[in-house]
Design a protein around this motif. Sequence first.
Motif, PDB file in Angstrom:
ATOM      1  N   VAL A 174       0.848  -1.194   0.000  1.00 14.25           N
ATOM      2  CA  VAL A 174       0.000   0.000   0.000  1.00 14.25           C
ATOM      3  C   VAL A 174       0.880   1.239   0.000  1.00 14.25           C
ATOM      4  O   VAL A 174       1.786   1.374   0.820  1.00 14.25           O
ATOM      5  CB  VAL A 174      -0.920   0.019   1.235  1.00 14.25           C
ATOM      6  N   ILE A 175       0.613   2.155  -0.934  1.00 16.14           N
ATOM      7  CA  ILE A 175       1.382   3.398  -0.977  1.00 16.14           C
ATOM      8  C   ILE A 175       0.487   4.625  -0.823  1.00 16.14           C
ATOM      9  O   ILE A 175       0.983   5.744  -0.755  1.00 16.14           O
ATOM     10  CB  ILE A 175       2.185   3.507  -2.290  1.00 16.14           C
ATOM     11  N   GLU A 176      -0.836   4.399  -0.775  1.00 16.89           N
ATOM     12  CA  GLU A 176      -1.734   5.544  -0.618  1.00 16.89           C
ATOM     13  C   GLU A 176      -3.040   5.089   0.037  1.00 16.89           C
ATOM     14  O   GLU A 176      -3.573   4.018  -0.281  1.00 16.89           O
ATOM     15  CB  GLU A 176      -2.033   6.185  -1.977  1.00 16.89           C
ATOM     16  N   TYR A 177      -3.525   5.915   0.974  1.00 15.50           N
ATOM     17  CA  TYR A 177      -4.784   5.640   1.669  1.00 15.50           C
ATOM     18  C   TYR A 177      -5.767   6.774   1.427  1.00 15.50           C
ATOM     19  O   TYR A 177      -5.367   7.917   1.150  1.00 15.50           O
ATOM     20  CB  TYR A 177      -4.566   5.510   3.175  1.00 15.50           C
ATOM     21  N   GLU A 178      -7.036   6.456   1.559  1.00 16.19           N
ATOM     22  CA  GLU A 178      -8.096   7.466   1.506  1.00 16.19           C
ATOM     23  C   GLU A 178      -9.125   7.119   2.565  1.00 16.19           C
ATOM     24  O   GLU A 178      -9.730   6.049   2.530  1.00 16.19           O
ATOM     25  CB  GLU A 178      -8.755   7.494   0.128  1.00 16.19           C
ATOM     26  N   LYS A 179      -9.305   8.014   3.541  1.00 17.84           N
ATOM     27  CA  LYS A 179     -10.190   7.761   4.680  1.00 17.84           C
ATOM     28  C   LYS A 179      -9.813   6.477   5.407  1.00 17.84           C
ATOM     29  O   LYS A 179     -10.665   5.709   5.848  1.00 17.84           O
ATOM     30  CB  LYS A 179     -11.654   7.715   4.245  1.00 17.84           C
ATOM     31  N   GLY A 180      -8.510   6.219   5.480  1.00 22.13           N
ATOM     32  CA  GLY A 180      -8.005   5.067   6.194  1.00 22.13           C
ATOM     33  C   GLY A 180      -7.965   3.789   5.396  1.00 22.13           C
ATOM     34  O   GLY A 180      -7.416   2.780   5.862  1.00 22.13           O
ATOM     35  N   ARG A 181      -8.510   3.760   4.187  1.00 22.37           N
ATOM     36  CA  ARG A 181      -8.565   2.562   3.364  1.00 22.37           C
ATOM     37  C   ARG A 181      -7.522   2.634   2.248  1.00 22.37           C
ATOM     38  O   ARG A 181      -7.313   3.690   1.650  1.00 22.37           O
ATOM     39  CB  ARG A 181      -9.960   2.390   2.737  1.00 22.37           C
ATOM     40  N   PRO A 182      -6.884   1.508   1.925  1.00 20.41           N
ATOM     41  CA  PRO A 182      -5.927   1.499   0.817  1.00 20.41           C
ATOM     42  C   PRO A 182      -6.612   1.815  -0.506  1.00 20.41           C
ATOM     43  O   PRO A 182      -7.690   1.301  -0.798  1.00 20.41           O
ATOM     44  CB  PRO A 182      -5.404   0.054   0.812  1.00 20.41           C
ATOM     45  N   VAL A 183      -6.009   2.683  -1.302  1.00 23.16           N
ATOM     46  CA  VAL A 183      -6.553   3.014  -2.619  1.00 23.16           C
ATOM     47  C   VAL A 183      -5.505   2.874  -3.721  1.00 23.16           C
ATOM     48  O   VAL A 183      -5.844   2.944  -4.900  1.00 23.16           O
ATOM     49  CB  VAL A 183      -7.144   4.441  -2.651  1.00 23.16           C
ATOM     50  N   LYS A 184      -4.240   2.666  -3.331  1.00 23.41           N
ATOM     51  CA  LYS A 184      -3.199   2.537  -4.343  1.00 23.41           C
ATOM     52  C   LYS A 184      -2.155   1.532  -3.867  1.00 23.41           C
ATOM     53  O   LYS A 184      -1.703   1.596  -2.726  1.00 23.41           O
ATOM     54  CB  LYS A 184      -2.541   3.886  -4.619  1.00 23.41           C
ATOM     55  N   LEU A 185      -1.774   0.620  -4.762  1.00 21.22           N
ATOM     56  CA  LEU A 185      -0.780  -0.407  -4.474  1.00 21.22           C
ATOM     57  C   LEU A 185       0.367  -0.321  -5.471  1.00 21.22           C
ATOM     58  O   LEU A 185       0.158   0.027  -6.632  1.00 21.22           O
ATOM     59  CB  LEU A 185      -1.402  -1.808  -4.552  1.00 21.22           C
ATOM     60  N   SER A 186       1.555  -0.659  -5.023  1.00 16.48           N
ATOM     61  CA  SER A 186       2.724  -0.683  -5.906  1.00 16.48           C
ATOM     62  C   SER A 186       3.597  -1.858  -5.516  1.00 16.48           C
ATOM     63  O   SER A 186       3.677  -2.228  -4.336  1.00 16.48           O
ATOM     64  CB  SER A 186       3.514   0.626  -5.779  1.00 16.48           C
ATOM     65  N   GLY A 187       4.249  -2.479  -6.509  1.00 19.56           N
ATOM     66  CA  GLY A 187       5.094  -3.610  -6.179  1.00 19.56           C
ATOM     67  C   GLY A 187       5.889  -4.115  -7.360  1.00 19.56           C
ATOM     68  O   GLY A 187       6.160  -3.376  -8.305  1.00 19.56           O
TER      69      GLY A 187
END
Length: 239
Positions: A174-187
């Motif tokens: 996870v590299i980004e959250y919105e309102k505490g929830r993951p919204v962006k992944l990178s790997g």
Amino acid sequence: MRELVNFYRTWLKWLVGLIIAWLIFVPTILAPFINKTIPPSYASSLVWGANMLSSKGFVVGMFVAGEFLIRKMVWKFWHPELDMEGVWKGVSTYTEKQPGGKLQPPEQSAHILRFEQDCLKFTMKPTTGKSFVNWGYHAINLVADEEAVKYAYWVNYSNPSFPPSAIGYEELKVIEYEKGRPVKLSGWFRHCINGEQPAYSGIVEFQRVSTPRFFGNLFSRNSGRAEAAKNPTTTQEAK
């Protein structure tokens, strides 16, 4: 997933305790209170109603409904940082051809993942695409303390430019959250041919594009079909 399993067990114990307290409360407190304070012409009906609230059918319904809510929904309010459920749209970028790689892969490959999740399971739905017959996973794990999803996958190709089948391994963080929830992944990923040494490797990035609505997975299949209809060209392609 260990955190969510522990959450489920703890809340299930509280649910059972609440039901036991309810079974004690109705006949020992509520029913006597009705008999003392309500006129006899109404009391008998109200007592009957109170007794129905402690019947076997009602208690079973309480447990089933409570267990469902805990497993599917309540955990999302307490652990939004672990909520991966939904459709993710991503792009894989091939950065290196390893010694075992004989074919020239595309520089980028757009695809879609759909995670299905509750307190007791974490899975991905198999997909199909233009260049392959089907794609799925061998094993998958949600690692909370690393904020990561790790999985080994398999793929069967329909494109004659590719081998008949292959396996691979991918890690997403996870590299980004919105309102505490993951919204962006990178790997990153490593792609192998018939289980041999890594043939191709690269990086990957995903953006959440939809999430199941009320009652979690209950409507996830329909939401996934709707997403596929909106993005017919982004169904997951082989890495």
